[in-house]
Write an enzyme that holds these catalytic residues in place. Structure first.
Site, PDB file in Angstrom:
ATOM      1  N   ARG A 105      14.207 -13.174  50.615  1.00 20.87           N
ATOM      2  CA  ARG A 105      13.891 -14.278  51.521  1.00 20.87           C
ATOM      3  C   ARG A 105      13.971 -15.635  50.818  1.00 20.87           C
ATOM      4  NH1 ARG A 105       9.037 -11.166  54.805  1.00 20.87           N
ATOM      5  NH2 ARG A 105      10.384 -10.326  56.436  1.00 20.87           N
ATOM      6  N   LYS A 155       5.967   3.747  62.711  1.00 25.11           N
ATOM      7  CA  LYS A 155       5.291   3.865  64.008  1.00 25.11           C
ATOM      8  C   LYS A 155       6.230   3.711  65.205  1.00 25.11           C
ATOM      9  CE  LYS A 155       0.783   2.149  62.442  1.00 25.11           C
ATOM     10  NZ  LYS A 155      -0.240   1.109  62.641  1.00 25.11           N
ATOM     11  N   GLY A 198      12.975  -6.910  57.106  1.00 28.04           N
ATOM     12  CA  GLY A 198      11.838  -6.154  56.579  1.00 28.04           C
ATOM     13  C   GLY A 198      12.215  -5.089  55.573  1.00 28.04           C
ATOM     14  N   GLY A 221      10.335  -8.258  62.674  1.00 28.98           N
ATOM     15  CA  GLY A 221       9.572  -8.382  63.913  1.00 28.98           C
ATOM     16  C   GLY A 221      10.221  -9.331  64.897  1.00 28.98           C
TER      17      GLY A 221
END
Length: 411
Positions: free
Chosen positions: A39, A207, A360, A384
């Site tokens: 990043r 998840k 991510g 996200g």
């Protein structure tokens, strides 16, 4: 929606002007050392362009999720050093966010200087739900580049957050999309509007609940959705299979059953799993069929049969979106699935497919496994934000860039 860009700002001229840049410098740390500088590297083009044009640059960014004010473990000090190395010049670090040190340093900047403010989340107003509190912080940020200042939004990883340094400050200053944000939006628009078929989606991570929205949104657009990572075990359980001690979201089993019933011709699950007795790098790996996971074992990666199956699907794809690793890639014994899928995506890209790695952990995995970033069409910095865009949600930090410029800007 028309958005002013960094090129527009540079055309106006920035020499001698203060420019506030919201970057995403939220890099992983291990004992104070940066483990993946991706990043930071991605933030350089916008900052370099402004500095070369003679702007007085003030950068705001966050690191982690500090709970109760300043936390020395989450200081941006190592980030300032790493950013300075990549820019080839000294990056000052303010001792506070918008306090006396930040103000004094901002006032002392000369043309082509850069100042990094301390972790913006050390100030609780950054993430406040109270509009007035966020606006008060935004006003202090704007003051650091006033008069005649501008705001450049270049932290794509946070544009889905309505936060002071992302959203509110853009209502106070002439605002522009940086190189990174502009590139990310163009790529995501291509994924949602002009996708060439076959369109394959690869989803991993832990998840199902994190990916539910994007599964439902893309299941009607994609030709296949490959499911791996920890989330695959909830889908396997929904098929009535035992998953042993594997990660399981029991409250999502019914939802996964509904998804499998509705999109059975699109969703693709692993056929074999790499299991171990415990979650540890040195726990001996075993390969078992997906319908034969022992009760005392946990799945930590997809197996070679699954990699072969998924690679065959990806080989024919013209458009690929990948978000989430296939297993615990941080443990070498359980990184094979992620590496295999990454290599399949890269191979398809080499044959002309348009591929997007969705930020991510996926981006970190590509770098950690030594696969050249140039083997993919685009590697996103915001997992996200990418997912929410693909779900069709409004991203506040992008929406505000399309608003009319405040007084002093170009409406």
């Amino acid at each position: 929606m028309s958005i002013h860009t960094l090129d527009d700002l540079l055309a106006e001229g920035v020499s001698g002007r203060g420019v506030l840049v919201r970057s995403d410098l939220n890099v992983p740390l291990d004992d104070g050392k940066i483990t993946d500088p991706g990043r930071i590297t991605a933030s350089v083009p916008t900052l370099k362009a402004l500095l070369d044009a003679g702007a007085k640059v003030v950068v705001t960014a966050h690191l982690g999720r500090p709970k109760n004010g300043p936390d020395p473990r989450l200081s941006l000090a190592p980030v300032a050093a790493a950013l300075g190395e990549r820019l080839g010049q000294h990056v000052q670090l303010a001792g506070d966010v918008v306090g006396t040190d930040a103000l004094a340093r901002a006032e002392g900047l000369t043309d082509g200087d850069i100042l990094l403010l301390e972790n913006i989340r050390f100030d609780a107003r950054e993430t406040s739900k109270d509009d007035g509190e966020r606006l008060a912080l935004a006003r202090q940020l704007a003051e650091l580049v006033s008069p005649g200042g501008a705001f450049v939004s270049d932290g794509f990883g946070v544009v889905h957050r309505k936060q002071a340094s992302v959203y509110d400050v853009a209502t106070l200053l002439p605002h522009y999309a940086g190189k990174l944000v502009g590139a990310e939006v163009r790529v995501l628009q291509q994924l949602t509007s002009s996708t060439e078929r076959p369109y394959a989606v690869v989803l991993g991570g832990s998840k199902v609940s994190d990916k539910l929205g994007v599964i439902e949104q893309l299941a009607t657009k994609a030709d296949s959705i490959v499911i791996g990572g920890g989330m695959c075990f909830t889908f396997l359980a929904a098929q009535g299979l035992s998953v042993g001690k594997s990660l399981l979201e029991t409250e999502m089993i019914d939802t996964c059953r509904r998804l499998l019933d509705t999109y059975h011709d699109v969703l693709r699950l692993p056929v074999d799993i790499v299991v171990a007795q415990e979650f540890a790098a040195d726990s001996p790996p075993e390969i078992v069929a997906a319908d034969a996971i022992p009760e005392d074992r946990m799945g930590l990666d997809i197996g070679p049969g699954s990699v072969k199956r998924f690679a065959a699907l990806l080989a024919n794809a013209k458009t690929i979106f990948w978000n989430g690793p296939m297993g615990v890639f941080e443990f070498p014994a359980f990184a094979t699935g992620t590496k295999g899928v990454a290599e399949a995506v890269a191979a398809a890209t080499g044959k002309g497919a348009f591929s997007v790695v969705g930020g991510g952990d996926s981006a970190a995995a590509v770098r950690a496994l030594g696969i050249p970033e140039g083997d993919f069409s685009h590697i996103s910095t915001g997992g996200g934000a990418s997912l929410e865009y693909l779900e069709g949600k409004t991203l506040p930090g992008i929406e505000v860039l399309g608003e009319p410029q405040p007084d002093g800007g170009n409406a």
